[in-house]
Scaffold this active site. Structure first.
Site, short mmCIF file in Angstrom:
data_model
loop_
_atom_site.label_atom_id
_atom_site.label_comp_id
_atom_site.label_asym_id
_atom_site.label_seq_id
_atom_site.Cartn_x
_atom_site.Cartn_y
_atom_site.Cartn_z
N CYS A 255 -16.13 -7.93 6.97
CA CYS A 255 -15.73 -8.37 8.35
C CYS A 255 -16.18 -6.98 9.13
CB CYS A 255 -14.78 -8.84 8.47
SG CYS A 255 -13.29 -7.46 8.67
N LYS B 29 -2.98 1.39 14.75
CA LYS B 29 -2.94 2.42 13.70
C LYS B 29 -3.66 3.64 14.18
CE LYS B 29 -7.17 0.30 11.68
NZ LYS B 29 -7.57 -0.35 10.67
N CYS C 146 -15.00 -3.09 0.50
CA CYS C 146 -13.51 -3.40 1.00
C CYS C 146 -13.23 -4.65 -0.13
CB CYS C 146 -13.61 -3.75 2.39
SG CYS C 146 -14.30 -5.37 2.71
N CYS D 207 -12.82 -1.25 7.07
CA CYS D 207 -12.05 -0.62 6.02
C CYS D 207 -12.96 -0.04 4.74
CB CYS D 207 -11.44 -1.84 5.28
SG CYS D 207 -10.15 -2.61 6.47
N ARG E 166 -1.18 6.77 9.30
CA ARG E 166 -1.39 6.24 8.12
C ARG E 166 -1.47 7.45 7.09
NH1 ARG E 166 -3.49 0.93 8.21
NH2 ARG E 166 -2.60 -0.25 10.12
N ARG F 148 0.67 -1.18 0.06
CA ARG F 148 0.03 0.03 -0.03
C ARG F 148 0.82 1.24 0.06
NH1 ARG F 148 -3.39 -0.37 4.91
NH2 ARG F 148 -4.53 -1.66 3.91
N CYS G 191 -8.16 -10.92 1.47
CA CYS G 191 -8.05 -10.53 2.95
C CYS G 191 -8.37 -11.68 3.84
CB CYS G 191 -9.27 -9.52 3.00
SG CYS G 191 -9.02 -8.62 4.81
N LYS H 284 -5.26 7.58 12.19
CA LYS H 284 -5.69 7.89 11.04
C LYS H 284 -6.04 9.45 11.03
CE LYS H 284 -7.18 3.51 9.35
NZ LYS H 284 -8.53 2.65 9.05
#
Length: 575
Positions: free
Chosen positions: A490, A223, A445, A494, A154, A85, A451, A225
């Site tokens: 899930c 993470k 996603c 995302c 991120r 990514r 994934c 953001k």
């Protein structure tokens, strides 16, 4: 609940600290033994520890789940590959970079690339032994994947239409400034992938130490953001971020940013102590203050975030555990000043704009609808080829959106015909008006087949589901209504499903939880309405709701507001 006691920073290496904390501690600032592991010819995989560590280098190890059982029967290891990514603050790429990235997808990837919901670009299908060459090719395009993943800040997002006004143009560069300011300082990425000679900094006593002025040896608990939105457009879903910055205009200039903190959409089925949360707006800062506000907010999460249970380690849980009042006091103390009063603003929509638009500098840009960000050639159109041909002529820039779409920027009037001709030749419409409002506003996603977290399909299934829902839209006269539907495989968030007016979250193969009632402008989460539905139940349930919407809506009322107003969520039925 507010806590009166002053919390103490958490010890990253407490005896009950998570395994990932110990991996970071022993990694020598993200180096570990990645070099040896990626040279191991025995397997296409890397060790479990390095699976965690390589995330900090912008990559996830995956395997092709479509063939997993077949390979297992043949006594073969899974078909491992890596997703990489890119870090692209604000989603901005030049035509030259686009061509080079297209080359990477063809040479090292699976022949496609994918725009993410954070304005980044992903490559899938990179085999272990091509990782280094891939990253070197990215470096040749003046791009990297540092902080693309991992327990760091991120990719920083920003409303991607900077040329609509001089105000937009003034705001947009702050995405890159914030990204650079919060970037990890370890040189591990450059040493491992770009053959930079390892350097060491000597401190008192002659001990070698890598200096990470923000992150320290253990980086963040999870993470982090950040996104910038420019009202009236909330196309970044700014409240979904740990820090949401809302640009405030005064006399055509950037006065500063309203600051919202604590957003995060992921949760875990079966754990009621995990939940989605929208960011809380706490104050206003000037442009000169915004880098310090971001730095110290991240530092507070570094010091007080949960490092024992990664399910509870996002910033939203830190805020709710200690309280917003405590956080504001802590932030003000570290800053040496208090944030100003929140300034008025208004959001209208979280959606993108498609088609041609003129800009303040006399140029044009074109908003293109991509199906879930996937850049590919298929039986109906050759989008990948078309975009490469446009890029090869160097007549525009490329700007990715947070809704997985693409804007061609800076097109002169004389080149509009060229762009249109190339797109038409390859079967791609420059205008999205032929698509239903539901399809134009859909997000999915990746989910299966790559994934590892996915419980059900998303990207590969949502187009088919929307085609079946369009039968209901046509029946009820709603084809052109802007209704926002989002699907994830899930509950990790995302695809931002919990911010869809219609949200579908995979529960198991072919079955989804149905969520309803998010706001059209992104300031309200949706609510679980039905659980564990198969396709027939989804279609039947939504057909009934759409019929009611068509018959009983107030003029111009969004679908999410209608569901809330009519009380459907109060009578929700959970199986």
């Amino acid at each position: 609940m507010e806590h009166t006691a002053t919390p103490k920073p958490l010890n990253a290496l407490a005896p009950n600290g998570s395994a990932v904390e110990h991996i970071k501690d022993s990694s020598n600032y993200l180096r570990g033994n990645l070099v040896d592991d990626f040279h191991n010819p025995i397997t296409g995989a890397i060790s479990e520890d390095n699976v965690q560590l390589v995330k900090f280098h912008g990559s996830y190890m995956q395997d092709n789940r479509d063939v997993r059982l077949h390979r297992q029967d043949k006594k073969l290891e899974p078909a491992y590959s890596f997703m990489i990514r890119l870090r692209v603050a604000g989603g901005d790429l030049s035509a030259e970079q686009w061509v080079k990235l297209d080359d990477i997808s063809n040479r090292y990837g699976n022949g496609t690339s994918r725009i993410t919901t954070r304005q980044a670009l992903q490559f899938h299908g990179i085999i272990k032994f091509d990782m280094k060459n891939t990253i070197k090719a990215m470096d040749a395009a003046l791009l990297d994947s540092i902080a693309g993943c991992g327990d760091v800040n991120r990719n920083v997002m920003c409303t991607p239409d900077p040329t609509l006004s001089s105000f937009h143009a003034e705001v947009f560069p702050w995405a890159q400034k914030i990204s650079d300011h919060l970037l990890p300082q370890s040189r591990a990425y450059h040493e491992i992938w770009l053959d930079e000679e390892q350097g060491k900094t000597l401190v008192a006593g002659g001990e070698a130490e890598e200096i990470e002025p923000l992150y320290g040896k253990h980086y963040l608990p999870r993470k982090f953001k950040i996104a910038i939105a420019i009202p009236p457009f909330n196309d970044m879903d700014v409240y979904a971020n740990d820090i949401g910055l809302i640009a405030i205009e005064q006399n055509g200039k950037l006065a500063g940013f309203n600051v919202a903190v604590g957003g995060g959409l992921g949760f875990t089925f079966g754990r009621e102590d995990t939940y989605a949360r929208l960011a809380s707006t706490i104050g206003f800062c000037t442009p000169e203050q915004v880098l310090d506000v971001c730095f110290h907010t991240v530092a507070i999460q570094r010091d007080y975030g949960n490092r024992q249970d990664r399910k509870l380690s996002r910033f939203k849980y830190t805020l709710d555990r200690h309280g917003l009042d405590w956080f504001k006091r802590e932030l003000n103390t570290r800053l040496g000043f208090a944030l100003g009063k929140v300034r008025p603003f208004e959001f209208e929509t979280t959606g993108d704009r498609f088609g041609w638009r003129s800009t303040t500098d006399g140029l044009w840009h074109l908003g293109l609808r991509l199906e879930y960000g996937r850049v590919l050639d298929n039986d109906t159109h050759h989008l990948k080829t078309a975009l490469r041909e446009i890029a090869a002529q160097n007549i525009c820039g490329f700007r990715m959106t947070g809704n997985q779409n693409l804007i061609l920027t800076g097109v002169s009037e004389e080149h509009i015909g060229t762009v249109e001709s190339i797109l038409q030749t390859h079967g791609y419409a420059s205008d999205a008006s032929h698509l239903s409002g539901l399809r134009r506003n859909s997000i999915a996603c990746v989910a299966l087949n790559t994934c590892p977290q996915a419980m059900a399909e998303a990207e590969r299934y949502l187009p088919e589901l929307i085609s079946k829902l369009e039968v209901s839209l046509d029946k009820h006269g709603l084809r052109h209504d802007e209704i926002k539907i989002r699907m994830t495989g899930c509950p990790n968030g995302c695809g931002r499903s919990v911010l869809g007016e219609i949200g579908l979250i995979g529960k198991s193969p072919g079955r989804y939880n149905l969520y309803l009632g998010a706001s059209f402008n992104g300031d309200r989460l949706n609510t679980l309405y039905r659980e564990n539905l198969d396709e027939a139940a989804i279609l039947n349930t939504l057909d009934g709701l759409l019929a009611e919407f068509a018959a009983k809506r107030i003029e111009s009322e969004p679908f999410g507001d209608f569901v809330v107003r009519k009380g459907y969520l109060a009578s929700k039925h959970i199986q």
